[in-house]
Scaffold this active site. Sequence first.
Site, PDB file in Angstrom:
ATOM      1  N   HIS A 162      -9.947  -6.188  -5.770  1.00  0.00           N
ATOM      2  CA  HIS A 162      -9.660  -4.913  -6.449  1.00  0.00           C
ATOM      3  C   HIS A 162      -9.692  -5.074  -7.970  1.00  0.00           C
ATOM      4  O   HIS A 162     -10.078  -4.155  -8.684  1.00  0.00           O
ATOM      5  CB  HIS A 162      -8.281  -4.383  -6.043  1.00  0.00           C
ATOM      6  CG  HIS A 162      -8.268  -3.618  -4.747  1.00  0.00           C
ATOM      7  ND1 HIS A 162      -8.963  -2.452  -4.567  1.00  0.00           N
ATOM      8  CD2 HIS A 162      -7.614  -3.849  -3.579  1.00  0.00           C
ATOM      9  CE1 HIS A 162      -8.741  -1.988  -3.335  1.00  0.00           C
ATOM     10  NE2 HIS A 162      -7.931  -2.830  -2.711  1.00  0.00           N
TER      11      HIS A 162
ATOM     12  N   CYS B 100      -7.464  -0.838   3.918  1.00  0.00           N
ATOM     13  CA  CYS B 100      -7.129  -0.697   2.496  1.00  0.00           C
ATOM     14  C   CYS B 100      -6.445   0.647   2.299  1.00  0.00           C
ATOM     15  O   CYS B 100      -6.911   1.651   2.839  1.00  0.00           O
ATOM     16  CB  CYS B 100      -8.412  -0.771   1.667  1.00  0.00           C
ATOM     17  SG  CYS B 100      -8.127  -0.610  -0.106  1.00  0.00           S
ATOM     18  N   LEU B 101      -5.369   0.653   1.534  1.00  0.00           N
ATOM     19  CA  LEU B 101      -4.639   1.911   1.314  1.00  0.00           C
ATOM     20  C   LEU B 101      -5.509   2.945   0.592  1.00  0.00           C
ATOM     21  O   LEU B 101      -5.246   4.138   0.686  1.00  0.00           O
ATOM     22  CB  LEU B 101      -3.350   1.655   0.527  1.00  0.00           C
ATOM     23  CG  LEU B 101      -2.298   0.791   1.251  1.00  0.00           C
ATOM     24  CD1 LEU B 101      -1.119   0.518   0.335  1.00  0.00           C
ATOM     25  CD2 LEU B 101      -1.839   1.452   2.541  1.00  0.00           C
TER      26      LEU B 101
ATOM     27  N   GLY C 189      -0.273  -5.274   0.577  1.00  0.00           N
ATOM     28  CA  GLY C 189      -0.738  -5.619  -0.756  1.00  0.00           C
ATOM     29  C   GLY C 189      -1.150  -4.359  -1.490  1.00  0.00           C
ATOM     30  O   GLY C 189      -1.522  -3.363  -0.858  1.00  0.00           O
TER      31      GLY C 189
ATOM     32  N   HIS D 239      -8.363 -10.047  -0.783  1.00  0.00           N
ATOM     33  CA  HIS D 239      -8.614  -8.603  -0.763  1.00  0.00           C
ATOM     34  C   HIS D 239      -8.090  -7.958  -2.063  1.00  0.00           C
ATOM     35  O   HIS D 239      -8.798  -7.172  -2.696  1.00  0.00           O
ATOM     36  CB  HIS D 239      -7.937  -7.994   0.473  1.00  0.00           C
ATOM     37  CG  HIS D 239      -8.030  -6.498   0.547  1.00  0.00           C
ATOM     38  ND1 HIS D 239      -8.714  -5.840   1.550  1.00  0.00           N
ATOM     39  CD2 HIS D 239      -7.509  -5.526  -0.253  1.00  0.00           C
ATOM     40  CE1 HIS D 239      -8.616  -4.525   1.341  1.00  0.00           C
ATOM     41  NE2 HIS D 239      -7.878  -4.311   0.270  1.00  0.00           N
ATOM     42  N   GLU D 240      -6.869  -8.316  -2.447  1.00  0.00           N
ATOM     43  CA  GLU D 240      -6.276  -7.717  -3.658  1.00  0.00           C
ATOM     44  C   GLU D 240      -6.992  -8.207  -4.912  1.00  0.00           C
ATOM     45  O   GLU D 240      -7.207  -7.433  -5.851  1.00  0.00           O
ATOM     46  CB  GLU D 240      -4.776  -8.034  -3.744  1.00  0.00           C
ATOM     47  CG  GLU D 240      -3.946  -7.508  -2.581  1.00  0.00           C
ATOM     48  CD  GLU D 240      -4.194  -6.044  -2.257  1.00  0.00           C
ATOM     49  OE1 GLU D 240      -4.475  -5.258  -3.177  1.00  0.00           O
ATOM     50  OE2 GLU D 240      -4.125  -5.681  -1.067  1.00  0.00           O
TER      51      GLU D 240
ATOM     52  N   GLN E 292      -5.449   0.602  -7.947  1.00  0.00           N
ATOM     53  CA  GLN E 292      -5.210   1.565  -6.864  1.00  0.00           C
ATOM     54  C   GLN E 292      -4.188   2.633  -7.246  1.00  0.00           C
ATOM     55  O   GLN E 292      -4.083   3.655  -6.579  1.00  0.00           O
ATOM     56  CB  GLN E 292      -4.735   0.846  -5.593  1.00  0.00           C
ATOM     57  CG  GLN E 292      -5.804  -0.030  -4.973  1.00  0.00           C
ATOM     58  CD  GLN E 292      -5.294  -0.673  -3.701  1.00  0.00           C
ATOM     59  OE1 GLN E 292      -4.638  -1.703  -3.740  1.00  0.00           O
ATOM     60  NE2 GLN E 292      -5.565  -0.049  -2.561  1.00  0.00           N
TER      61      GLN E 292
HETATM   62 NI    NI Z   1      -7.259  -2.578  -0.752  1.00  0.00          NI
END
Ligand code: NI
Length: 196
Positions: free
Chosen positions: A150, A104-105, A46, A146-147, A51
């Site tokens: 953000h 998380c990226l 995701g 999670h997304e 991000q």
């Molecule tokens: Ni994330």
Amino acid sequence: MAILPIRLLGDPVLRQQTRAIESVDNEIKQLIGDMMETMHNAAGVGLAAPQVGYLEQLFVVDISPLLDEMPEDSRDNIPKQPMVFINPEITWESEEEEEFEEGCLSIPDIREIVVRPESVELNYQDENMQEQKLTVDGILARVIQHEFDHLEGLLFTDHLSSFRRGILKRKLEGISQGKTEATYPVQSYSRHQKTS
Ligand code: NI
């Protein structure tokens, strides 16, 4: 399409309010394509627009790498991957909660157990701006929550106990200072500030 650098923890863009998308113009189409490529390149499941530095209510999801690990009968209810979510709204969440390890990226190399509702219902628009309604559970519900976070300026580490955050403090501060060996292009706010 292009691979965009992923913003790291400590970048204020990860903490700001996002705005609704009114139409999928060429710029948004391009952004969706770039986010897909960026997510796949980073082996993520995701990725949310903040991000990569865009304060739009948009995230992309592709859990297909995880589907092979799932029992066949539980794959039936999962919509075709990848998915694009525009202007999502979570309209219901289950009382039942579940523990699941998240990463998380934007926070490379940190994985922690996070407790979230097991199942959620949401409204969103797809890449054609068609209204969609979805009830999800399991891994897809997890990734979507999670997304979605953000887009509200939240990160998974915000859900951890202060005890766990204390243990991770130095690592998290290091990432904020750009100390990471991510295997994909990243952009650190503190380094960026110093060099520009
Ligand atoms: Ni994330």
